[in-house]
Scaffold this active site. Structure first.
Site, PDB file in Angstrom:
ATOM      1  N   HIS A   1       0.831  -1.205   0.000  1.00  0.00           N
ATOM      2  CA  HIS A   1       0.000   0.000   0.000  1.00  0.00           C
ATOM      3  C   HIS A   1       0.865   1.254   0.000  1.00  0.00           C
ATOM      4  O   HIS A   1       1.952   1.269   0.595  1.00  0.00           O
ATOM      5  CB  HIS A   1      -0.894   0.039   1.246  1.00  0.00           C
ATOM      6  CG  HIS A   1      -1.734  -1.174   1.433  1.00  0.00           C
ATOM      7  ND1 HIS A   1      -2.635  -1.632   0.495  1.00  0.00           N
ATOM      8  CD2 HIS A   1      -1.815  -2.052   2.467  1.00  0.00           C
ATOM      9  CE1 HIS A   1      -3.224  -2.726   0.943  1.00  0.00           C
ATOM     10  NE2 HIS A   1      -2.740  -2.997   2.136  1.00  0.00           N
TER      11      HIS A   1
ATOM     12  N   GLU B   1      -1.764  -0.372   8.204  1.00  0.00           N
ATOM     13  CA  GLU B   1      -2.768  -1.238   8.826  1.00  0.00           C
ATOM     14  C   GLU B   1      -2.119  -2.095   9.904  1.00  0.00           C
ATOM     15  O   GLU B   1      -0.900  -2.097  10.071  1.00  0.00           O
ATOM     16  CB  GLU B   1      -3.438  -2.121   7.775  1.00  0.00           C
ATOM     17  CG  GLU B   1      -2.493  -3.061   7.059  1.00  0.00           C
ATOM     18  CD  GLU B   1      -3.135  -3.748   5.863  1.00  0.00           C
ATOM     19  OE1 GLU B   1      -3.046  -4.982   5.791  1.00  0.00           O
ATOM     20  OE2 GLU B   1      -3.703  -3.063   4.985  1.00  0.00           O
TER      21      GLU B   1
ATOM     22  N   HIS C   1       3.129  -7.571   1.787  1.00  0.00           N
ATOM     23  CA  HIS C   1       2.463  -8.430   2.770  1.00  0.00           C
ATOM     24  C   HIS C   1       1.340  -9.223   2.121  1.00  0.00           C
ATOM     25  O   HIS C   1       0.874  -8.902   1.030  1.00  0.00           O
ATOM     26  CB  HIS C   1       1.877  -7.582   3.909  1.00  0.00           C
ATOM     27  CG  HIS C   1       0.792  -6.648   3.446  1.00  0.00           C
ATOM     28  ND1 HIS C   1       1.068  -5.422   2.904  1.00  0.00           N
ATOM     29  CD2 HIS C   1      -0.552  -6.776   3.423  1.00  0.00           C
ATOM     30  CE1 HIS C   1      -0.069  -4.811   2.574  1.00  0.00           C
ATOM     31  NE2 HIS C   1      -1.069  -5.621   2.871  1.00  0.00           N
TER      32      HIS C   1
ATOM     33  N   ARG D   1      -1.294  -4.850  -6.251  1.00  0.00           N
ATOM     34  CA  ARG D   1      -0.966  -6.279  -6.269  1.00  0.00           C
ATOM     35  C   ARG D   1       0.401  -6.499  -6.901  1.00  0.00           C
ATOM     36  O   ARG D   1       0.699  -5.989  -7.972  1.00  0.00           O
ATOM     37  CB  ARG D   1      -1.996  -7.064  -7.085  1.00  0.00           C
ATOM     38  CG  ARG D   1      -3.271  -7.344  -6.354  1.00  0.00           C
ATOM     39  CD  ARG D   1      -4.089  -8.438  -7.068  1.00  0.00           C
ATOM     40  NE  ARG D   1      -5.482  -8.231  -6.716  1.00  0.00           N
ATOM     41  CZ  ARG D   1      -6.429  -7.858  -7.577  1.00  0.00           C
ATOM     42  NH1 ARG D   1      -6.152  -7.690  -8.846  1.00  0.00           N
ATOM     43  NH2 ARG D   1      -7.660  -7.677  -7.162  1.00  0.00           N
TER      44      ARG D   1
END
Length: 315
Positions: A97, A115, A172, A192
């Site tokens: 991200h 996150e 991740h 991705r």
């Protein structure tokens, strides 16, 4: 307002999803491939709705825009956090991200996405992918181009109760057999890197976003150590997992009674197990496994009675 605001989640179907959100939480899910419960969300791609009380039927985004007094003096043009429960019935794509600055520039003003994950449950031997082994961007590109995934990706074994902090820029993935509560910035931007050559329902290979992914990946990987602090009282245990610039995340493990002051702009609460009662000076509210709620600004002193486990966050 001195009472909790209960929310109705939104569900997202995913190629890697399953049925645990129904089987374990009793949610009415849209299909046998339901991957995400957006439990507390004001993101345009899926908004929670107030379940009951004075604001019943309003989306969280509406509540934020029209009743900012409920959220204290928190200064932001949007609700900043998003709480999800993820059912990884199959491996998720390997992804990364962007941070706030990159997302603002390249994703129409979207927030970046840092996150964190709390492992609610998992199968024996379950793993996550967290980080990579490339020492330079050139090496990262080379390993991606050659498909050297086993050499590139770092795998970590997990167990229930584990907690991981995943800053923007971290490669991740959740692997199969995991049920995770995720606290994140309110963003839906994912790049991705690798998707196991899976095809969508129309038979097309799923899109990768390699240029942007390589742009935003932190090289070399920086491992963030989580060092929880634990405070025990006669009736409860409070574990503080992380205090970052984006969010603070706790676990409240109530086995009898907990009394606290709501001294934040607002708090997000997800009941992951058990049941009990929240008591404020305005009344009492039953809570049970699968409930998601906001404790608004100026709630004041409140109590939780019962036996319940909750993941709690605030900005």
């Amino acid at each position: 307002m001195k009472q909790p605001i209960f929310l109705r989640p939104v569900f997202q179907e995913r190629i890697w999803g399953g049925t645990k959100l129904r089987d374990l939480y009793g949610y009415d899910i849209p299909s046998e491939q339901t991957g995400e419960c957006w439990a507390i969300s004001a993101h345009p791609n899926g908004q929670s709705v107030v379940r009951s009380g004075k604001f019943e039927g309003m989306t969280l985004g509406q509540l934020w825009d029209e009743h900012r007094e409920l959220f204290g003096h928190y200064d932001s043009d949007r609700f900043p956090l998003l709480t999800k429960i993820l059912d990884a019935n199959d491996d998720l794509s390997v992804q990364v991200h962007p941070d706030d600055e990159y997302a603002r520039t390249y994703e129409n003003g979207e927030l970046g996405k840092t996150e964190c994950w709390y492992v609610i449950d998992c199968e024996e031997g379950a793993e996550i992918i967290l980080g990579h082994n490339a020492r330079t961007k050139e090496e990262l590109v080379e390993m991606i181009e050659k498909g050297q995934w086993d050499k590139l990706l770092r795998r970590v074994k997990v167990k229930p109760g584990d907690f991981f902090y995943v800053p923007s820029g971290t490669i991740h993935a959740l692997c199969s057999g995991l049920l995770i509560l995720e606290t994140q910035q309110s963003s839906d931007t994912t790049y991705r890197v690798y998707d196991y050559d899976r095809r969508d329902k129309n038979g097309n290979l799923r899109e990768l976003h390699l240029d942007k992914a390589i742009d935003v990946t932190t090289v070399p990987h920086v491992q963030t150590q989580v060092e929880p602090t634990v405070v025990k009282t006669a009736g409860a245990t409070i574990t503080t997992f992380v205090e970052s610039e984006y969010f603070t995340v706790y676990k409240w493990d109530v086995h009898e009674h907990l009394e606290l002051e709501q001294d934040q702009p607002f708090m997000l609460v997800s009941v992951i197990d058990g049941e009990g009662t929240i008591i404020t000076e305005e009344g009492e509210w039953k809570i049970r496994k699968g409930d998601h709620l906001i404790l608004p600004y100026q709630l004041g002193t409140f109590q939780v009675k019962g036996t319940a486990q909750m993941i709690v966050s605030h900005p």
